[in-house]
Design a protein around this motif. Structure first.
Motif, PDB file in Angstrom:
ATOM      1  N   THR A  84      -6.138  -0.979   4.091  1.00  0.00           N
ATOM      2  CA  THR A  84      -5.424   0.294   4.198  1.00  0.00           C
ATOM      3  C   THR A  84      -5.919   1.293   3.162  1.00  0.00           C
ATOM      4  O   THR A  84      -6.157   2.466   3.472  1.00  0.00           O
ATOM      5  CB  THR A  84      -3.911   0.066   4.037  1.00  0.00           C
ATOM      6  N   LEU A  85      -6.090   0.850   1.934  1.00  0.00           N
ATOM      7  CA  LEU A  85      -6.540   1.755   0.882  1.00  0.00           C
ATOM      8  C   LEU A  85      -7.986   2.193   1.100  1.00  0.00           C
ATOM      9  O   LEU A  85      -8.343   3.348   0.807  1.00  0.00           O
ATOM     10  CB  LEU A  85      -6.376   1.089  -0.479  1.00  0.00           C
ATOM     11  N   THR A 139      -3.686  -4.839   2.576  1.00  0.00           N
ATOM     12  CA  THR A 139      -3.476  -3.730   1.645  1.00  0.00           C
ATOM     13  C   THR A 139      -4.803  -3.102   1.251  1.00  0.00           C
ATOM     14  O   THR A 139      -4.951  -1.868   1.219  1.00  0.00           O
ATOM     15  CB  THR A 139      -2.725  -4.220   0.400  1.00  0.00           C
ATOM     16  N   ALA A 186       0.788  -1.229   0.000  1.00  0.00           N
ATOM     17  CA  ALA A 186       0.000   0.000   0.000  1.00  0.00           C
ATOM     18  C   ALA A 186       0.821   1.280   0.000  1.00  0.00           C
ATOM     19  O   ALA A 186       0.238   2.361   0.030  1.00  0.00           O
ATOM     20  CB  ALA A 186      -0.944   0.009   1.216  1.00  0.00           C
TER      21      ALA A 186
END
Length: 252
Positions: A88-89, A85, A54
């Protein structure tokens, strides 16, 4: 299959672009600043994005890519990544504050973005190309990838310090032709490389002893100010080692 290097630098400035590779016409590996150099028709043709992790230099153009192609897509762009990931995004990028949530645009049932979680060891087959997630060791959850066709295979480390499981996986690959491996720092900054979970030549060279010397080794993610020094320190006369360059193409 042809891999086109859209970006492979550990920084920006001049012609430097951050990490992104185009496999054929439809598949991106990472979405760094190099994606922005593609023409509009090429951007609209991208169906899959495989993310290694990320960090911003690897995802910088993903939000803009989705915003650009939304009017041309009949199917969503599928983004493959670790669940961590993706989380997180979703929290930090596609959160309606930093950027809209394109998984529900133009509407909740027809988002231009589709998340596809992937785990280490899992594969995805796409028109004669097999993408397999490889282990990596970084400061955040991260992957490398193996790209395979009927003719051969190529591996990409993503951002990673020495990861025995990665080299173990490569040892089981038949017809491995090339390895694209990050080497972000020179030996004078080996301490910083260790803290930030990257390779320097002094840690890369012992690791390369685990693979066949006939495999071509391409260095990526070089910090621009130290790029020539990193390449000089990494060349050991055993493996064929060279720096990857933006605009370069590799066949496998």
């Amino acid at each position: 299959m042809q891999l086109r290097v859209l970006g492979c630098s550990g920084g920006i400035g001049g012609v430097a672009r951050t990490t992104s590779f185009l496999l054929g016409d439809r598949v991106l590996v990472d979405a760094g600043t190099g994606v922005g150099d593609l023409p509009l028709d090429a951007l609209c043709g991208i169906d899959h994005v495989f993310l290694t992790h990320a960090h911003f230099d690897h995802i910088a153009c993903l939000p803009m890519l989705l915003d650009t192609v939304i009017g041309a897509r009949r199917q969503p762009v599928t983004v493959h990544a670790l669940p961590e990931t993706i989380a997180t995004l979703q929290v930090h990028v596609f959160n309606w504050q930093l950027w809209p949530d394109f998984s529900v645009i133009p509407d909740a049932d027809n988002g231009v973005l589709r998340w596809a979680p992937i785990a280490v060891g899992e594969s995805c087959d796409l028109d004669g190309l097999r993408m397999t997630a490889l282990p990596a060791q970084h400061t955040v959850p991260a992957l490398g990838y193996l790209f395979e066709t009927a003719d051969g295979a190529m591996a990409f480390s993503g951002d990673s310090a020495d990861c025995p499981a990665f080299w173990g996986a490569l040892g089981r690959v038949e017809r491995l032709r090339a390895l694209i491996i990050e080497t972000a720092f020179s030996n004078r900054e080996a301490g910083l490389a260790r803290v930030s979970q990257h390779y320097a030549p002094e840690t890369l060279l012992p690791a390369l002893a685990r693979i066949d010397p006939s495999v071509d080794v391409w260095l990526t993610h070089l910090k621009p100010l130290d790029a020539s020094c990193i390449v000089a320190e990494a060349r050991n006369g055993v493996h064929r080692i060279a720096a990857l360059n933006g605009g370069q193409t590799l066949d496998f």
